[in-house]
Design an enzyme around this catalytic site. Structure first.
Site, PDB file in Angstrom:
ATOM      1  N   TYR A 119       0.818  -1.214   0.000  1.00 24.13           N
ATOM      2  CA  TYR A 119       0.000   0.000   0.000  1.00 24.13           C
ATOM      3  C   TYR A 119       0.854   1.267   0.000  1.00 24.13           C
ATOM      4  O   TYR A 119       0.388   2.344   0.348  1.00 24.13           O
ATOM      5  CB  TYR A 119      -0.952   0.005   1.211  1.00 24.13           C
ATOM      6  CG  TYR A 119      -2.044  -1.046   1.162  1.00 24.13           C
ATOM      7  CD1 TYR A 119      -2.393  -1.668  -0.037  1.00 24.13           C
ATOM      8  CD2 TYR A 119      -2.735  -1.404   2.308  1.00 24.13           C
ATOM      9  CE1 TYR A 119      -3.392  -2.636  -0.073  1.00 24.13           C
ATOM     10  CE2 TYR A 119      -3.733  -2.368   2.275  1.00 24.13           C
ATOM     11  CZ  TYR A 119      -4.058  -2.982   1.085  1.00 24.13           C
ATOM     12  OH  TYR A 119      -5.058  -3.929   1.044  1.00 24.13           O
ATOM     13  N   LYS A 166       5.182 -14.004   4.647  1.00 22.72           N
ATOM     14  CA  LYS A 166       5.300 -14.935   3.526  1.00 22.72           C
ATOM     15  C   LYS A 166       6.749 -14.847   3.047  1.00 22.72           C
ATOM     16  O   LYS A 166       7.035 -14.611   1.872  1.00 22.72           O
ATOM     17  CB  LYS A 166       4.295 -14.522   2.438  1.00 22.72           C
ATOM     18  CG  LYS A 166       4.105 -15.540   1.347  1.00 22.72           C
ATOM     19  CD  LYS A 166       3.124 -16.638   1.667  1.00 22.72           C
ATOM     20  CE  LYS A 166       3.151 -17.648   0.546  1.00 22.72           C
ATOM     21  NZ  LYS A 166       2.307 -18.815   0.752  1.00 22.72           N
ATOM     22  N   ASP A 202      -0.957 -17.542   4.525  1.00 25.53           N
ATOM     23  CA  ASP A 202      -2.035 -18.324   3.902  1.00 25.53           C
ATOM     24  C   ASP A 202      -2.488 -19.453   4.829  1.00 25.53           C
ATOM     25  O   ASP A 202      -3.684 -19.634   5.072  1.00 25.53           O
ATOM     26  CB  ASP A 202      -1.626 -18.849   2.515  1.00 25.53           C
ATOM     27  CG  ASP A 202      -0.226 -19.435   2.469  1.00 25.53           C
ATOM     28  OD1 ASP A 202       0.473 -19.407   3.510  1.00 25.53           O
ATOM     29  OD2 ASP A 202       0.174 -19.928   1.406  1.00 25.53           O
ATOM     30  N   ASP A 226      -4.833  -6.389   6.607  1.00 28.15           N
ATOM     31  CA  ASP A 226      -6.111  -5.950   6.065  1.00 28.15           C
ATOM     32  C   ASP A 226      -7.009  -7.167   5.839  1.00 28.15           C
ATOM     33  O   ASP A 226      -8.172  -7.205   6.265  1.00 28.15           O
ATOM     34  CB  ASP A 226      -5.844  -5.206   4.745  1.00 28.15           C
ATOM     35  CG  ASP A 226      -7.023  -4.375   4.292  1.00 28.15           C
ATOM     36  OD1 ASP A 226      -8.015  -4.280   5.037  1.00 28.15           O
ATOM     37  OD2 ASP A 226      -6.933  -3.825   3.183  1.00 28.15           O
ATOM     38  N   ASP A 230     -10.209  -8.831   8.439  1.00 22.51           N
ATOM     39  CA  ASP A 230     -11.575  -8.972   7.930  1.00 22.51           C
ATOM     40  C   ASP A 230     -12.048 -10.413   8.091  1.00 22.51           C
ATOM     41  O   ASP A 230     -13.217 -10.665   8.415  1.00 22.51           O
ATOM     42  CB  ASP A 230     -11.668  -8.576   6.452  1.00 22.51           C
ATOM     43  CG  ASP A 230     -11.925  -7.078   6.272  1.00 22.51           C
ATOM     44  OD1 ASP A 230     -11.521  -6.306   7.159  1.00 22.51           O
ATOM     45  OD2 ASP A 230     -12.515  -6.702   5.246  1.00 22.51           O
TER      46      ASP A 230
HETATM   47 MG    MG Z   1     -10.145  -3.456   4.905  1.00 21.79          MG
END
Ligand code: MG
Ligand code: NAI
Length: 329
Positions: A119, A166, A202, A226, A230
């Site tokens: 990001y 990762k 993962d 992120d 969620d």
């Molecule tokens: Mg989000």
């Protein structure tokens, strides 16, 4: 002098739930509230979703309670996070008694790096039909988020710290992230080394679904945080319950995870719990730990005993729930 709290309700249900959080803050402390606004409605009026005056108010405050913006969310939230110098995004995902949850024992806190990774905003079309993105990982930001995560675990009584990464594939960037996290772990004798877990992100996604109780604080690079937070939100059920904090060195921006909920905005039935729990995180950030605990206990009691808003199967209004929380306090 009183801590100064900027109040930015934003759009939709932000206008309904933020006043409840302000009443709660007012009930437990002596604060100076400075009101400002941002979002779709402000953009419609002024052409700018985030007026300079709002940015300055947030930057100058000791902390901000924010609701949500609508379509202009990215233009509002990202600059506001920057205004408070936020480097850590903290997202607890807890299940509460009395609330239906896929995994009712879940008590997780995601500590997400909030400034770089994928990001960082470095994307290009390098040639016709081919685009690239640059992933930025620095020693400084990695150490900052790891230190914040380990300190958070110690201060909040979590034994388990997991570092999501990762590094087997992204050897250079996540390798750097993981190395800095390992250093910081060694510097935290309060957390037993056997309780520091390194998890490929993962596989971690799968394990979080199956056995969330094996985990406590999860320190994550930006994108992983992120996505995984969620996922955890889905385990505990209900956007109306999830608070978040964007923490800076001095300042902070505290907001529910949910958006402006245009489908129910104006009906007076939004669940204020996420925003009140965000206010509890604000209190903690300002050092009012006892008050923060009282607010969390009050929310928890109301979630268990009711009244409940329609998202939790009840028929109460936002104000009914707000008043019940204030009564508990
Ligand atoms: Mg989000
Ligand atoms: P949303 O979170 O606003 O709503 C998703 C669903 O959850 C809706 O059915 C809504 O009614 C329900 N919901 C959310 N919060 C609730 C609460 N407190 N009580 C009861 N029900 C609740 O997400 P959606 O629909 O994807 O986005 C709506 C708008 O919000 C969009 O314009 C989006 O850009 C914006 N948004 C802003 C965010 C921010 O300001 N940080 C974050 C997420 C979305």
């Amino acid at each position: 002098s009183a801590d100064r709290i900027a109040v930015v309700p934003g759009d939709g249900i932000g206008q309904e739930v933020v006043p409840v959080a302000v009443d709660v803050l007012d009930a437990v402390g002596n604060f100076e509230f400075v009101h400002a606004n941002a979002g779709d409605a402000v953009a419609a009026e002024t052409g700018d979703p985030l007026p300079d005056a709002t940015y300055e108010t947030v930057a100058d405050a000791d902390a901000t309670i924010f609701g949500a913006a609508g379509d202009t969310a990215a233009d509002v939230v990202l600059p506001l996070r920057e205004a408070v110098g936020s480097f850590a995004n903290v997202r607890p995902a807890r299940a509460y008694p009395g609330v239906d949850a896929l995994q009712p024992e879940t008590d997780l806190v995601f500590v997400r790096e909030n400034t770089e990774g994928v990001y960082a905003g470095i994307e290009d079309e390098i040639t016709e039909g081919v685009s690239t993105l640059t992933r930025v990982v620095t020693d400084d930001a990695s150490r900052d988020i790891a230190e914040f995560g380990f300190d958070y675990a110690v201060e909040n009584g979590y034994d388990d710290v997991t570092v999501a990464h990762k590094a087997n594939v992204m050897r250079e960037t996540d390798g750097r992230f993981l190395d800095r996290c390992r250093e910081v772990a060694r510097e935290h004798p309060d957390i037993d080394e056997s309780e520091v877990d390194e998890a490929l992100m993962d596989a971690l996604a799968m394990h979080l679904v199956q056995r969330p109780t094996d985990y406590g604080v999860v320190v994550c690079p930006n994108l992983a945080g992120d996505v995984l937070s969620d996922l955890a939100a889905g385990l505990v059920g209900g956007l109306g319950l999830l608070p978040s904090a964007n923490v800076g060195r001095e300042n902070g921006l505290f907001e529910p995870v949910h958006g402006s909920a245009p489908d129910i905005a104006g009906d007076g039935v939004a669940n204020p719990s996420a925003t009140v729990l965000s206010a509890a995180m604000l209190l903690e950030h300002l050092g009012y730990d006892e008050e923060a605990g009282r607010v969390r206990d009050a929310v928890e009691s109301v979630l268990e005993a009711g009244p409940r808003t329609p998202d939790l199967g009840g028929d109460a209004t936002t104000d009914d729930v707000g008043n019940a929380i204030l009564d508990e306090l």
